[in-house]
Design a protein around this motif. Structure first.
Motif, PDB file in Angstrom:
ATOM      1  N   LEU A 334       0.855  -1.186   0.000  1.00 44.46           N
ATOM      2  CA  LEU A 334       0.000   0.000   0.000  1.00 44.46           C
ATOM      3  C   LEU A 334       0.894   1.240   0.000  1.00 44.46           C
ATOM      4  O   LEU A 334       1.692   1.439   0.921  1.00 44.46           O
ATOM      5  N   VAL A 335       0.755   2.047  -1.043  1.00 45.92           N
ATOM      6  CA  VAL A 335       1.513   3.287  -1.163  1.00 45.92           C
ATOM      7  C   VAL A 335       0.578   4.360  -1.707  1.00 45.92           C
ATOM      8  O   VAL A 335      -0.263   4.087  -2.567  1.00 45.92           O
ATOM      9  N   VAL A 336       0.713   5.572  -1.177  1.00 50.81           N
ATOM     10  CA  VAL A 336      -0.147   6.696  -1.565  1.00 50.81           C
ATOM     11  C   VAL A 336       0.723   7.894  -1.905  1.00 50.81           C
ATOM     12  O   VAL A 336       1.577   8.295  -1.108  1.00 50.81           O
ATOM     13  N   ARG A 337       0.501   8.446  -3.083  1.00 52.61           N
ATOM     14  CA  ARG A 337       1.167   9.686  -3.486  1.00 52.61           C
ATOM     15  C   ARG A 337       0.110  10.769  -3.693  1.00 52.61           C
ATOM     16  O   ARG A 337      -0.837  10.570  -4.438  1.00 52.61           O
ATOM     17  N   GLN A 338       0.266  11.884  -3.006  1.00 41.45           N
ATOM     18  CA  GLN A 338      -0.655  13.008  -3.172  1.00 41.45           C
ATOM     19  C   GLN A 338       0.156  14.301  -3.127  1.00 41.45           C
ATOM     20  O   GLN A 338       0.459  14.832  -2.053  1.00 41.45           O
ATOM     21  N   PRO A 339       0.526  14.826  -4.295  1.00 41.37           N
ATOM     22  CA  PRO A 339       1.391  16.014  -4.341  1.00 41.37           C
ATOM     23  C   PRO A 339       0.826  17.179  -3.539  1.00 41.37           C
ATOM     24  O   PRO A 339      -0.362  17.484  -3.591  1.00 41.37           O
ATOM     25  N   GLY A 340       1.708  17.804  -2.763  1.00 41.94           N
ATOM     26  CA  GLY A 340       1.311  18.952  -1.965  1.00 41.94           C
ATOM     27  C   GLY A 340       0.662  18.600  -0.646  1.00 41.94           C
ATOM     28  O   GLY A 340       0.408  19.489   0.182  1.00 41.94           O
ATOM     29  N   VAL A 341       0.382  17.328  -0.433  1.00 45.50           N
ATOM     30  CA  VAL A 341      -0.271  16.899   0.803  1.00 45.50           C
ATOM     31  C   VAL A 341       0.587  15.862   1.528  1.00 45.50           C
ATOM     32  O   VAL A 341       0.911  16.013   2.707  1.00 45.50           O
ATOM     33  N   VAL A 342       0.961  14.804   0.823  1.00 44.41           N
ATOM     34  CA  VAL A 342       1.729  13.714   1.424  1.00 44.41           C
ATOM     35  C   VAL A 342       3.219  14.007   1.284  1.00 44.41           C
ATOM     36  O   VAL A 342       3.713  14.302   0.185  1.00 44.41           O
ATOM     37  N   GLU A 343       3.925  13.940   2.393  1.00 50.97           N
ATOM     38  CA  GLU A 343       5.365  14.181   2.397  1.00 50.97           C
ATOM     39  C   GLU A 343       6.069  13.082   1.601  1.00 50.97           C
ATOM     40  O   GLU A 343       5.918  11.890   1.896  1.00 50.97           O
ATOM     41  N   PRO A 344       6.853  13.435   0.589  1.00 53.23           N
ATOM     42  CA  PRO A 344       7.527  12.413  -0.220  1.00 53.23           C
ATOM     43  C   PRO A 344       8.497  11.573   0.607  1.00 53.23           C
ATOM     44  O   PRO A 344       9.130  12.054   1.542  1.00 53.23           O
ATOM     45  N   GLY A 345       8.589  10.307   0.242  1.00 51.54           N
ATOM     46  CA  GLY A 345       9.581   9.420   0.824  1.00 51.54           C
ATOM     47  C   GLY A 345       9.343   9.035   2.265  1.00 51.54           C
ATOM     48  O   GLY A 345      10.285   8.680   2.972  1.00 51.54           O
ATOM     49  N   THR A 346       8.094   9.083   2.724  1.00 52.84           N
ATOM     50  CA  THR A 346       7.795   8.744   4.112  1.00 52.84           C
ATOM     51  C   THR A 346       7.302   7.304   4.227  1.00 52.84           C
ATOM     52  O   THR A 346       6.812   6.716   3.264  1.00 52.84           O
ATOM     53  N   ARG A 347       7.452   6.750   5.427  1.00 49.61           N
ATOM     54  CA  ARG A 347       6.984   5.390   5.726  1.00 49.61           C
ATOM     55  C   ARG A 347       6.169   5.428   7.003  1.00 49.61           C
ATOM     56  O   ARG A 347       6.501   6.152   7.940  1.00 49.61           O
ATOM     57  N   SER A 348       5.122   4.645   7.011  1.00 47.03           N
ATOM     58  CA  SER A 348       4.284   4.533   8.203  1.00 47.03           C
ATOM     59  C   SER A 348       4.294   3.101   8.697  1.00 47.03           C
ATOM     60  O   SER A 348       4.162   2.165   7.902  1.00 47.03           O
TER      61      SER A 348
END
Length: 478
Positions: A334-348
């Motif tokens: 599961l990976v989510v990319r949302q420009p301007g909202v989700v910080e790039p290169g992060t892991r949860s």
């Protein structure tokens, strides 16, 4: 005023295990998913609510565990508990459509026999196959337009299971990549994105593409079929499985699937095709992401990649998935990319579920989330915050497949996993000491207290989601 709600591009695969694409996973080339991870958030602990296609996909649509939506096993089977979802359950497709989203859908459906994506708020652009509910013959016509006809007899180096009715596990197809269904689905997706870009409408779009892989049979075109050398694929640590101390269904399932006699060389051949299948699908996702850039849609579009469940591919000496709640089939990408909202290169490392995407999609659209869901929106995690009440465990179910009805429930914490098997002995694994889940500790006296705690946690989950099986579990689990 323009609509500021994001477009959504949802790329779902079929039977993709998480370690194919995880940051510290298997040596499989997946540049498109790698790109999404670099530009978005990767969830290390994402799980399916159930490792059955129909059931998991129905949970994704409804935000409910299978016992609540009723699709307990695969809808295409002769013994299907239900043919279709109940009509009175809200689904994210219908709710998004009501809120002004223009929804489209390409690829596998497999949620019901009589009601397809059009019944759930989507314009369907084709791409399923006959096994997954015979929605259209567009792919056949597409392949004919290329002058390509490939039959089962044309497959090279096929691997079959044993038994009177053998199943095709893996093979090489002589068809060129552009004549495969994965390529076709990417083409249909790019066509849809181009239409959205040209339309320049007021409302946002939601597009979903469901690839029919890397589910078996791993039938892969060249050069992907030969991309991975079986001799260089190391045996899974879990291939050391002996079934000692495990429920009887584990050994019985290997026999039932016809793979009890497979040696590692055979599984390595299959795994090589599985890896190649994933790389090929990843390349198709890369083509879609490139089109998103080309059409000027990337900045306003949230991209989500996930899978309905995983795959054994010889792990624990098993094929496909079944009444075994191991990480290989329950942990998902599961990976989510949302420009301007989700910080790039992060892991949860928060525990999340596939069906948590349902309220997440609604959150993005500003749509009120229906009451009574068994899911919660991922938006706080995507914002970089973990709510104080976020669960530190996850819960999953299994109700059976063509092997037969089989009630299982699982709870997993950071360290432990406990599996309640209604017809057989339970399972307890210390994932820190035994990440391969090879040693069942349910009878180990040093783990009595842990088992009591995990049993109590399981019952808490069952009560929280109103699982009817809670009324029947032994008193020792109450």
């Amino acid at each position: 005023m323009p609509d500021r709600r994001p477009n959504v591009l949802f790329l779902l695969t079929d039977q993709e295990r998480a370690d194919l694409v995880s940051p510290d996973g298997l040596p499989v080339e997946t540049p498109a998913v790698d790109r999404l991870r670099r530009e978005g958030t990767w969830f290390d602990r994402a799980y399916t609510p159930i490792s059955i296609c129909t059931s998991a996909r129905a949970s994704l649509l409804t935000g409910l565990y299978p016992h609540a939506h009723g699709m307990l096993n695969n809808s295409h089977e002769a013994d299907a508990i239900r043919r279709d979802l109940p009509t009175d359950l809200p689904t994210f497709g219908e709710l998004l459509a009501d809120a002004g989203y223009e929804n489209s859908y390409v690829g596998k459906w497999h949620v019901g026999q009589d009601r397809g994506p059009e019944s759930f708020g989507f314009d369907y652009f084709g791409g399923s196959d006959r096994h997954h509910d015979d929605l259209d013959d567009l792919f056949d016509r597409y392949r004919e337009s290329l002058g390509v006809e490939v039959g089962a007899s044309d497959l090279e180096d096929p691997i079959y299971t044993a038994g009177e009715d053998p199943t095709l596990v893996a093979a090489t197809t002589p068809a060129p990549p552009e004549a495969t269904r994965a390529y076709f689905l990417a083409e249909r997706t790019i066509d849809a994105l181009e239409r959205w870009a040209a339309a320049d409408g007021d409302g946002p779009f939601f597009h979903r593409t469901d690839f029919l892989g890397p589910h078996h049979p791993y039938v892969v075109p060249e050069p992907y079929a030969s991309m991975y050398d079986p001799d260089e694929i190391e045996s899974w640590a879990t291939y050391a499985e002996t079934f000692d101390g495990k429920p009887r269904a584990h050994a019985n399932y290997a026999d039932y699937r016809g793979v009890a006699g497979f040696d590692w060389d055979t599984w390595a051949e299959a795994a090589a095709k599985y890896f190649g299948f994933m790389t090929f699908i990843d390349e198709q996702m890369g083509r879609v992401l490139d089109a998103l850039d080309e059409f000027g849609l990337a900045e306003g579009t949230a991209v989500v990649h996930a899978s309905d469940h995983g795959d054994f591919t010889g792990s624990h000496r098993q094929f496909n998935k079944g009444p075994l709640m191991y990480e290989e089939t329950y942990r998902i990408p599961l990976v989510v990319r949302q420009p301007g909202v989700v910080e790039p290169g992060t892991r949860s490392d928060a525990f999340v579920r596939l069906h948590d995407l349902m309220p997440t999609f609604l959150d993005w659209a500003g749509v009120p989330v229906p009451e009574g869901l068994h899911a919660r929106s991922l938006t706080p995690l995507l914002d970089g915050a973990v709510p104080d009440d976020w669960p530190d465990s996850t819960y999953a179910q299994y109700h059976g497949d063509e092997f037969g009805l089989y009630s299982q429930r699982m709870v997993r914490t950071e360290r432990y996993k406990f599996v309640y098997n209604a017809p057989d002995r339970n399972e307890l694994y210390d994932l820190r000491a035994d990440p391969g889940e090879l040693r069942n500790l349910t009878d180990h006296p040093h783990y009595d207290e842990v088992e009591d705690e995990m049993s109590a946690l399981l019952v808490e989950w069952m009560e929280a989601v109103d699982d009817p099986l809670r009324r029947w579990v032994p008193k020792t689990l109450r």
